[in-house]
Enzyme design. Sequence first.
Site, PDB file in Angstrom:
ATOM      1  N   GLU A  59      33.557 -32.552   8.449  1.00  0.00           N
ATOM      2  CA  GLU A  59      33.604 -31.781   9.276  1.00  0.00           C
ATOM      3  C   GLU A  59      34.761 -30.862   8.735  1.00  0.00           C
ATOM      4  O   GLU A  59      35.299 -31.017   9.100  1.00  0.00           O
ATOM      5  CB  GLU A  59      33.459 -32.508  10.173  1.00  0.00           C
ATOM      6  CG  GLU A  59      32.131 -32.896  10.896  1.00  0.00           C
ATOM      7  CD  GLU A  59      31.999 -33.790  12.602  1.00  0.00           C
ATOM      8  OE1 GLU A  59      30.917 -33.555  12.935  1.00  0.00           O
ATOM      9  OE2 GLU A  59      32.545 -34.312  12.415  1.00  0.00           O
ATOM     10  N   HIS A 101      37.912 -33.361   9.267  1.00  0.00           N
ATOM     11  CA  HIS A 101      37.256 -34.744   9.536  1.00  0.00           C
ATOM     12  C   HIS A 101      36.866 -35.294   8.455  1.00  0.00           C
ATOM     13  O   HIS A 101      35.134 -34.952   7.848  1.00  0.00           O
ATOM     14  CB  HIS A 101      36.273 -34.795  10.876  1.00  0.00           C
ATOM     15  CG  HIS A 101      35.838 -36.393  11.004  1.00  0.00           C
ATOM     16  ND1 HIS A 101      34.879 -36.061  11.783  1.00  0.00           N
ATOM     17  CD2 HIS A 101      36.517 -37.670  11.400  1.00  0.00           C
ATOM     18  CE1 HIS A 101      34.334 -37.228  11.754  1.00  0.00           C
ATOM     19  NE2 HIS A 101      35.656 -38.356  11.730  1.00  0.00           N
ATOM     20  N   SER A 147      38.934 -38.420  14.492  1.00  0.00           N
ATOM     21  CA  SER A 147      37.816 -38.464  15.038  1.00  0.00           C
ATOM     22  C   SER A 147      37.049 -37.564  15.896  1.00  0.00           C
ATOM     23  O   SER A 147      36.136 -38.123  16.200  1.00  0.00           O
ATOM     24  CB  SER A 147      37.325 -39.681  14.416  1.00  0.00           C
ATOM     25  OG  SER A 147      37.935 -40.599  13.793  1.00  0.00           O
ATOM     26  N   ASN A 155      30.028 -38.176  15.178  1.00  0.00           N
ATOM     27  CA  ASN A 155      30.285 -38.816  15.682  1.00  0.00           C
ATOM     28  C   ASN A 155      30.013 -38.940  17.699  1.00  0.00           C
ATOM     29  O   ASN A 155      29.528 -39.860  17.782  1.00  0.00           O
ATOM     30  CB  ASN A 155      32.233 -39.415  15.713  1.00  0.00           C
ATOM     31  CG  ASN A 155      32.301 -39.959  14.419  1.00  0.00           C
ATOM     32  OD1 ASN A 155      31.750 -41.149  14.096  1.00  0.00           O
ATOM     33  ND2 ASN A 155      34.093 -39.589  14.548  1.00  0.00           N
TER      34      ASN A 155
HETATM   35  P1  NAI Z   1      44.835 -46.511   8.993  1.00  0.00           P
HETATM   36  O1  NAI Z   1      45.856 -48.118  10.616  1.00  0.00           O
HETATM   37  O2  NAI Z   1      44.508 -47.323   8.860  1.00  0.00           O
HETATM   38  O3  NAI Z   1      45.354 -45.635   8.646  1.00  0.00           O
HETATM   39  C1  NAI Z   1      46.712 -45.072  10.103  1.00  0.00           C
HETATM   40  C2  NAI Z   1      48.021 -45.815   9.358  1.00  0.00           C
HETATM   41  O4  NAI Z   1      49.396 -44.339   9.927  1.00  0.00           O
HETATM   42  C3  NAI Z   1      48.900 -45.957   9.323  1.00  0.00           C
HETATM   43  O5  NAI Z   1      48.621 -46.608   7.739  1.00  0.00           O
HETATM   44  C4  NAI Z   1      50.547 -46.006   9.356  1.00  0.00           C
HETATM   45  O6  NAI Z   1      51.431 -46.595   9.807  1.00  0.00           O
HETATM   46  C5  NAI Z   1      49.866 -44.790  10.061  1.00  0.00           C
HETATM   47  N1  NAI Z   1      51.486 -43.762  11.004  1.00  0.00           N
HETATM   48  C6  NAI Z   1      50.897 -44.233  12.077  1.00  0.00           C
HETATM   49  N2  NAI Z   1      51.541 -43.337  12.768  1.00  0.00           N
HETATM   50  C7  NAI Z   1      52.249 -42.497  11.900  1.00  0.00           C
HETATM   51  C8  NAI Z   1      53.682 -41.619  11.734  1.00  0.00           C
HETATM   52  N3  NAI Z   1      54.434 -41.060  12.708  1.00  0.00           N
HETATM   53  N4  NAI Z   1      54.048 -41.146  10.754  1.00  0.00           N
HETATM   54  C9  NAI Z   1      53.336 -41.399   9.400  1.00  0.00           C
HETATM   55  N5  NAI Z   1      52.500 -42.637   9.506  1.00  0.00           N
HETATM   56  C10 NAI Z   1      52.254 -42.768  10.449  1.00  0.00           C
HETATM   57  O7  NAI Z   1      43.554 -45.254   9.835  1.00  0.00           O
HETATM   58  P2  NAI Z   1      42.825 -44.703  10.027  1.00  0.00           P
HETATM   59  O8  NAI Z   1      40.860 -45.488   9.692  1.00  0.00           O
HETATM   60  O9  NAI Z   1      42.972 -44.441   8.478  1.00  0.00           O
HETATM   61  O10 NAI Z   1      42.930 -42.840  10.169  1.00  0.00           O
HETATM   62  C11 NAI Z   1      43.161 -42.380  10.599  1.00  0.00           C
HETATM   63  C12 NAI Z   1      42.737 -41.096  11.388  1.00  0.00           C
HETATM   64  O11 NAI Z   1      41.345 -40.991  10.389  1.00  0.00           O
HETATM   65  C13 NAI Z   1      42.309 -41.307  12.570  1.00  0.00           C
HETATM   66  O12 NAI Z   1      42.889 -39.978  13.272  1.00  0.00           O
HETATM   67  C14 NAI Z   1      40.961 -42.207  12.348  1.00  0.00           C
HETATM   68  O13 NAI Z   1      40.579 -41.463  13.641  1.00  0.00           O
HETATM   69  C15 NAI Z   1      40.825 -40.865  11.809  1.00  0.00           C
HETATM   70  N6  NAI Z   1      39.350 -40.951  10.640  1.00  0.00           N
HETATM   71  C16 NAI Z   1      39.052 -42.334  10.449  1.00  0.00           C
HETATM   72  C17 NAI Z   1      37.855 -42.998  10.322  1.00  0.00           C
HETATM   73  C18 NAI Z   1      37.229 -44.304   9.133  1.00  0.00           C
HETATM   74  O14 NAI Z   1      37.033 -44.859   9.563  1.00  0.00           O
HETATM   75  N7  NAI Z   1      38.553 -45.528   9.424  1.00  0.00           N
HETATM   76  C19 NAI Z   1      36.826 -41.820   9.633  1.00  0.00           C
HETATM   77  C20 NAI Z   1      37.848 -40.838   9.455  1.00  0.00           C
HETATM   78  C21 NAI Z   1      38.760 -40.232  10.276  1.00  0.00           C
END
Ligand code: NAI
Length: 706
Positions: free
Chosen positions: A470, A458, A437, A508
């Site tokens: 993005e 993104h 993000s 953002n």
């Molecule tokens: P989340 O916490 O829901 O999911 C992250 C997942 O990655 C978890 O299931 C975790 O087990 C897994 N994980 C962590 N380390 C790992 C590894 N080494 N290998 C494989 N899996 C691994 O987080 P979320 O919200 O889905 O965010 C993910 C990315 O997307 C971040 O970079 C965030 O900034 C970005 N993002 C999030 C948004 C949101 O609204 N939540 C919007 C746009 C981007």
Amino acid sequence: MPTGKTSVWETLAPRNREFGPGTVLKAFTHWRLSKGPDEIAWLALDRANESANTLSEAVIAELDTALAEVEGMGAKGLVIRSAKKGGFIAGADIRDFKGATEGRDVEKRMRWAHGLIDRLAALAIPTVAVIHGYCLGGGLEIALACKYRIALSDAKLGFPEIRLGLHPGLGGTFRLTALIDPVEAMTIMLTGKTVHAKKAKALGLVDEVIEERHVENAVRAAVAGEMRTDRGSWKSGLLGLAPARQLAARQFRAEAEKRAPRQHYPAPYRLIDLWEEHGGDAKAMQTAEITSFSELLVSETAQNLMRVFFLREKLKDSAKRESGIRHVHVIGAGTMGGDIAAWCAARGLRVTLADLDHEIIAKAIGRAAEFYDKKLHSSIERRDALDRLIPDFEGAGVAKADLVIEAVVEKADVKRKVFDGIAPKMKEDAILATNTSSIPLEVLREGLAFPDRLVGLHFFNPVAKMELVEVVAHDQASQATLDRVHGFCGAIDRLPAAVKSAPGFLVNRALTPYLTEAFVMIDEGTPKETIDRAAEDFGMPMGPIELADRVGLDIGLDVVRMLKNNLDDPIPEIPAWLEKKVETGETGRKAGKGLYAYDDKGKPKRASGASPPGPEMTDRLLLPMLNACVRCLREGIVEDEETLDGAMIFATGFAPFRGGPMHYARSRGAADIVETLKRLEERHGSRFAPDKGWEALGWEALSGQT
Ligand code: NAI
């Protein structure tokens, strides 16, 4: 270059579609007229130099001439159909409407167009519209003016005008309410949703649904008066009575209020008034429709919504490239990764989904299945989408994927570690994308052997609803990589906005001062509900407090920290209570509790009776966002105001009827915004200091005059 005229006519007609007899009696610029031994005339629309049929003034004027020809040739019947592959007619040509300012001029043009459609409706011979693909707006109005409508099974019919701040304007309001159950008719016009062929038949909107090979027979049956039609419902009779209409109108208004407030979106209310007052009286409805449509068309709301339509087209055009991407591997099956994977599989790509935690993969697949149940039409589509979405516990998909999307936690070191593990296994031309993000790509590409194939993709939350992606470039990304991911966005039906790598990119970075100002207001003791109201009154789909909960306070906090550490943008201090909430797991809607508490349907529990927002509150929230937008433009994070406006609307839902933040700034005037920012700066501190980018928008020139 050959015009669409000859190529489509010659190549498609004999093989694919039935256009009646092969010999053309008269070829106009856009229409083609022929007549067979059975004395049935066929009029095919093949708008010159366009890939889709839309109704321009020239197309309508030519229809008039063609109808005169038909009247003079003693045909037994007339068929109207489209020679374009994609569909019948996609609606009026919005380019004709853009920039209209004089309601009276529009009214004159509309009256003329109504005259021509009435002429079609009044033809003494049976008229048949043969409809394939989309049949929208003005296209449906032409079909409604025919005596019979025969649909092919891929037909989709509807009135999307409401999305442009309009209602049907070429006779749709009175012809549709007269043809089918008026409540269904109003619902179609008020929601703008399309109706598929089968449902259209059930509603009586079309008379038959057939396959292409039966078109000729069906046409003959219609012209001979042998086609069974199912018209008129008991409700039409009942709703001919004013009291019944008043009751239904009240319900429509209540529904409309939930979706679109009257002061920002007048069209639904104008349509309801029109029907309530004149329903059942075609002539009166027609007169009222013309006036109401013309007034709406020149309104700021409709003109701004048309701008949004063109912004979408512009972003779509940038996605018209070949991606060569068939297999996507997603790492991180959480909120974002799981939903991105589900979306890509629904759009026909093969997807492998990996995560450290196997249970999270299983949950993501379960969520995808629920999503497919709701959104995909047939059980075959649902089954195929699920087949394409493959849980990948060993991470084997990396080696086969054309695109790897990383969506693990928002920590640079974790992401780089993931890259270290997968980069050596990836195919030679595969692209690596990150869904970060806010982390600059320059940070993430350190140590990567192929930075030219690293890019940011993104996505926004929720993926299925927010159309924007993005596409984040950095100075070592290759043009081929950027082109391919733009094409990928097009292939999965999302809108790419090109941005440069910088903390928070565009969206953002622009949202952060808006959200953090809301946190300052909380600290000043303003109720959350009041803060959200201030933004909603401006036209945002939800206020900043609810939005922060939606995004997730943990994600939001990461973004704010990142921006504070890497930029000298004037962002307010992070409140201690926010950090505490994240620590204790109150991370927002996903946790059931954040700034609001949530019920089991995910709705925020709001306290009633909060005071209305004060006069300054909207500006305090909004102007820092506009200031950041101007800064992004000045720094070249985004190329132009149109991409910026499109990005903010399609990623955050920024009040569409305002036409986007920069369009709003231009309409309000840079001088006024800068003066207000200065006043806010005096009262609340330097975070409101106007960015010098406002000069490029005419601030200096304007303030120089005062
Ligand atoms: P989340 O916490 O829901 O999911 C992250 C997942 O990655 C978890 O299931 C975790 O087990 C897994 N994980 C962590 N380390 C790992 C590894 N080494 N290998 C494989 N899996 C691994 O987080 P979320 O919200 O889905 O965010 C993910 C990315 O997307 C971040 O970079 C965030 O900034 C970005 N993002 C999030 C948004 C949101 O609204 N939540 C919007 C746009 C981007």
